[in-house]
Structure formats: C-alpha cells, structure tokens
Scaffold this motif. Structure first.
Motif, PDB file in Angstrom:
ATOM      1  N   GLY A 284       3.523  -4.700  10.782  1.00 58.30           N
ATOM      2  CA  GLY A 284       2.107  -4.520  10.464  1.00 58.30           C
ATOM      3  C   GLY A 284       1.729  -3.058  10.306  1.00 58.30           C
ATOM      4  N   SER A 285       0.543  -2.859   9.779  1.00 63.33           N
ATOM      5  CA  SER A 285       0.095  -1.501   9.460  1.00 63.33           C
ATOM      6  C   SER A 285       0.108  -0.604  10.695  1.00 63.33           C
ATOM      7  CB  SER A 285      -1.322  -1.550   8.878  1.00 63.33           C
ATOM      8  OG  SER A 285      -2.164  -2.283   9.734  1.00 63.33           O
TER       9      SER A 285
ATOM     10  N   VAL B 138       3.819 -12.236  21.929  1.00 59.75           N
ATOM     11  CA  VAL B 138       2.675 -13.146  21.956  1.00 59.75           C
ATOM     12  C   VAL B 138       3.013 -14.542  21.460  1.00 59.75           C
ATOM     13  CG1 VAL B 138       0.845 -11.415  21.900  1.00 59.75           C
ATOM     14  CG2 VAL B 138       1.819 -12.246  19.746  1.00 59.75           C
ATOM     15  N   THR B 139       4.020 -14.645  20.654  1.00 58.63           N
ATOM     16  CA  THR B 139       4.337 -15.971  20.116  1.00 58.63           C
ATOM     17  C   THR B 139       5.745 -15.961  19.565  1.00 58.63           C
ATOM     18  OG1 THR B 139       3.708 -17.653  18.520  1.00 58.63           O
ATOM     19  CG2 THR B 139       3.341 -15.411  17.849  1.00 58.63           C
TER      20      THR B 139
ATOM     21  N   THR C  11       7.158 -12.525  17.880  1.00 61.40           N
ATOM     22  CA  THR C  11       6.014 -11.720  17.451  1.00 61.40           C
ATOM     23  C   THR C  11       5.589 -10.826  18.605  1.00 61.40           C
ATOM     24  OG1 THR C  11       5.274 -13.460  15.972  1.00 61.40           O
ATOM     25  CG2 THR C  11       3.650 -11.784  16.552  1.00 61.40           C
TER      26      THR C  11
ATOM     27  N   GLY D 265       0.827  -4.546  20.366  1.00 59.69           N
ATOM     28  CA  GLY D 265       0.426  -3.549  21.363  1.00 59.69           C
ATOM     29  C   GLY D 265       1.450  -2.458  21.598  1.00 59.69           C
TER      30      GLY D 265
ATOM     31  N   HIS E 276       0.826  -1.225   0.000  1.00 57.57           N
ATOM     32  CA  HIS E 276       0.000   0.000   0.000  1.00 57.57           C
ATOM     33  C   HIS E 276       0.857   1.272   0.000  1.00 57.57           C
ATOM     34  CE1 HIS E 276      -3.474  -2.547   0.494  1.00 57.57           C
ATOM     35  NE2 HIS E 276      -2.917  -3.081   1.567  1.00 57.57           N
TER      36      HIS E 276
ATOM     37  N   GLY F  79       3.107  -6.565  15.284  1.00 58.40           N
ATOM     38  CA  GLY F  79       1.679  -6.499  14.992  1.00 58.40           C
ATOM     39  C   GLY F  79       1.225  -5.125  14.532  1.00 58.40           C
TER      40      GLY F  79
ATOM     41  N   LYS G 152       7.822 -10.618  13.818  1.00 55.16           N
ATOM     42  CA  LYS G 152       6.597  -9.972  13.330  1.00 55.16           C
ATOM     43  C   LYS G 152       6.185  -8.917  14.339  1.00 55.16           C
ATOM     44  CE  LYS G 152       4.705 -13.659  10.587  1.00 55.16           C
ATOM     45  NZ  LYS G 152       3.489 -14.337  10.178  1.00 55.16           N
TER      46      LYS G 152
ATOM     47  N   HIS H 152       1.219  -0.360   5.290  1.00 53.50           N
ATOM     48  CA  HIS H 152       1.003   1.096   5.271  1.00 53.50           C
ATOM     49  C   HIS H 152       1.096   1.680   6.691  1.00 53.50           C
ATOM     50  CE1 HIS H 152      -2.864  -0.855   5.922  1.00 53.50           C
ATOM     51  NE2 HIS H 152      -3.190   0.212   6.637  1.00 53.50           N
TER      52      HIS H 152
END
Ligand SMILES: CC(=O)SCCNC(=O)CCNC(=O)[C@H](O)C(C)(C)COP(=O)(O)OP(=O)(O)OC[C@H]1O[C@@H](n2cnc3c(N)ncnc32)[C@H](O)[C@@H]1OP(=O)(O)O
Ligand SMILES: N[C@@H](CO)C(=O)O
Length: 284
Positions: free
Chosen positions: A235-236, A276-277, A267, A270, A190, A253, A251, A210
C-alpha cells in the motif's frame, strides 16, 4: 533535435518476430493502435504525441522504445541514441533462448511490458485501456526504463544503467535500482516516490502504490533488500525494510512499516506490521 534512425530491414525482421510471438502480443499492440486512433479523434491536440509514439511506429517494441527514449532524452544523450540502445535491449531479450522468463529480472522485456499493461487494466479502476496506461502512467513507463537498465547492468554497462536510473528518478520521481529484479505483470500505481533498492526482488503480479520503499535497514551491506513473492500488494507509503521474505499473496497496508518475514496470504498494517487478516479479497 532528436534523431531516430530506422533501418527498414531490421524493422521487417522485428515485425516478423513480433507476429510469430504469442498472439497476446499482437492483441495488445492492436489495442494500443485502436486506442491511439480514438484518442486523436476525441482530442486532436493529442495527435502529435499519439502519431509519434504509436501510430507511426511499426511494432510494439518500436513504440515502447520511442516512448521511453522521448521521456529521458536530454541535451547530452539524445532521443535517437536512447532509442537505439533501448531497441538493442528489447531485441536481445526477444531472441530465441533469451525470451523465456526464468525468474524476476529475466526474459523478454517487451513481453513483460505487455503483461504490465494487462495488470494495470485489470487492477486499476482508474485505467480505462492499455493505451491510457501506455501513454499516461509514469509507473508503467519508469518500470520499462528500469527493465532496460537492468539489462544494461547485466551486460557490463553499469555506468549507462546508473545514468538511466538517475534520469528516470529526475523525470518520473521514482528511483528503481538497475540491479533490482522485477517479474511480469507488475503494477506501480501513480509511481510517485517509489524507491526500490539494489538487491530487492519483486515477483510476478505484484502491485506497488505510490511512496513505497523496498529498502535496507541501514545496518547491513550486501544482500539487504526485501524479496516479494508473487501477487504481493504494498500500500501507499509503506516501507518494507531489510532482507526479508514476503510470501505470495500478502498485503501490506498503506503506511505500514514491515521488517520481518511474512508467510503467504498474510495482511499486515501499522508501524509494527500487525497481522490483521489472512484473507485476500479486493483487487488492490
Ligand atoms: C488515489 C488512491 O486511491 S491511492 C490508493 C492508496 N491505497 C492503498 O495503498 C491501499 C492499501 N490497502 C490497505 O491499506 C488496506 O486497508 C488493507 C489491504 C490493509 C486492507 O486489508 P483487509 O484485510 O481488508 O483489512 P480490513 O479493511 O478488514 O481492516 C482490518 C483492520 O486493519 C485496519 N487497517 C486497514 N488498513 C489499515 C492501514 N493501512 N493502516 C492501519 N490500519 C489499517 C482496519 O481499520 C481494521 O482495524 P480493526 O480490526 O481495529 O477494526
Ligand atoms: N488507481 C487506484 C488507486 O489510486 C484507484 O483509482 O483506485
């Protein structure tokens, strides 16, 4: 009016270089041309754009230069002038000795662009073909302009590099500092609102959605931006701040704020960067 000078002996040399390069290069160029033909057959209104950008161009490099130049040209630096400059960067980074990638921000720009196209088709379910990504994805287009501005930055042409950054920001709404170092196979999906700071490093295979910021904390000068390892997904609207190291295959989030180092394969989500993983499962 735009001006594009094509020196035919140069083009013959570029073609020769193009065909002696990795066969993957030819494969992408052939696919872009095939995809271009199909686009025009399906939608004749696209003819002007597709012929000018792909079908009338002799090599992948010429097509890429035309594409980027046509986007950032304006009344003061014309399309033909950008075109020549971009070709200079593409040819220089394709020369023997400069071609080999030696870390993010080095090596052949056009090989990196090919790898970026492969990455997009592989990772983005919304992308049906190399042609689609090449013609329509500003994340791809803006990143190629950054690759050229990075070359200018490293060749004592910082003013022009900053001019390019500024135009890319106006045209694509993504602000990528020319000094930032990008590896290959990068997907900026994006593109909207992506900001990458001066001392950031984005290693091979990373994905930025994005609204991503790879920024400073606002508290220090000098080396102040994140270093992303290979295949990191951000992540966005996530903000990754400070001179921190994000390990391979992490990763981050959507919407996260990360201000500390991350070991590989982690990962986080927040505003506190909660782990989280430690698995990586999906493509995105
Ligand atoms: C047009 C478009 O589609 S634009 C695309 C925008 N998409 C993105 O940017 C994708 C970014 N991806 C994410 O944010 C994903 O949710 C990931 C990568 C964080 C998922 O990682 P996974 O390890 O698979 O986490 P998983 O889905 O199992 O969730 C683990 C926990 O984190 C929570 N969580 C997942 N993502 C987020 C997030 N972005 N923010 C806050 N919490 C989150 C889950 O609710 C779950 O919470 P729980 O343990 O309390 O139940
Ligand atoms: N391009 C990705 C995220 O928007 C998808 O379509 O899933």
């Amino acid at each position: 009016m735009s001006r594009t000078r094509i020196d035919l002996s140069k083009v013959a040399m570029e073609r020769a270089t193009s065909t002696t390069r990795a066969s993957s290069g030819d494969e992408i160029w052939a696919s872009l041309r095939q995809g271009g033909q199909e686009l025009v057959e399906k939608e004749p209104l696209m003819g002007g754009f597709v012929y000018a950008t792909i079908l009338n161009q002799p090599t992948f490099e010429r097509a890429l230069a035309f594409l980027v130049a046509s986007k950032i040209a304006n009344a003061t630096i014309l399309q033909g002038q950008w075109n020549d400059l971009i070709m200079e960067a593409l040819n220089a980074t394709n020369e023997e000795g400069n071609r080999v990638q030696n870390g993010p921000g080095t090596g052949s720009i056009s090989e990196a662009a090919r790898e970026d196209l492969k990455a997009i088709v592989e990772r983005d379910p919304a992308c049906p073909s190399y042609t689609h990504a090449f013609c329509f994805f500003k994340g791809f287009q803006g990143l190629q302009a950054q690759r050229v501005s990075h070359w200018l930055w490293g060749h004592h042409r910082k003013v022009l590099a900053c001019k390019m950054q500024s135009l890319v920001s106006e045209v694509f709404n993504m602000d990528l500092h020319p000094a930032a170092k990008f590896g290959r196979g990068i997907m900026i999906d994006h593109g909207h609102g992506v900001v990458v700071g001066e001392t950031a490093v984005v290693d091979d295979g990373c994905t930025l959605l994005h609204g991503v910021t790879l920024g400073g904390t606002g508290k220090v000068r000098g080396d102040r931006h994140p270093k992303l390892g290979k295949r990191v997904v951000v992540g966005s609207n996530a903000s990754v701040l400070g001179n921190i190291t994000v390990g391979h295959d992490c990763k981050i989030g959507a919407g996260a704020a990360l201000m500390h180092d991350l070991p590989p394969n982690t990962t986080v989500v927040g505003h506190k960067g909660r782990v989280v993983t430690k698995k990586t499962m999906s493509k995105l």
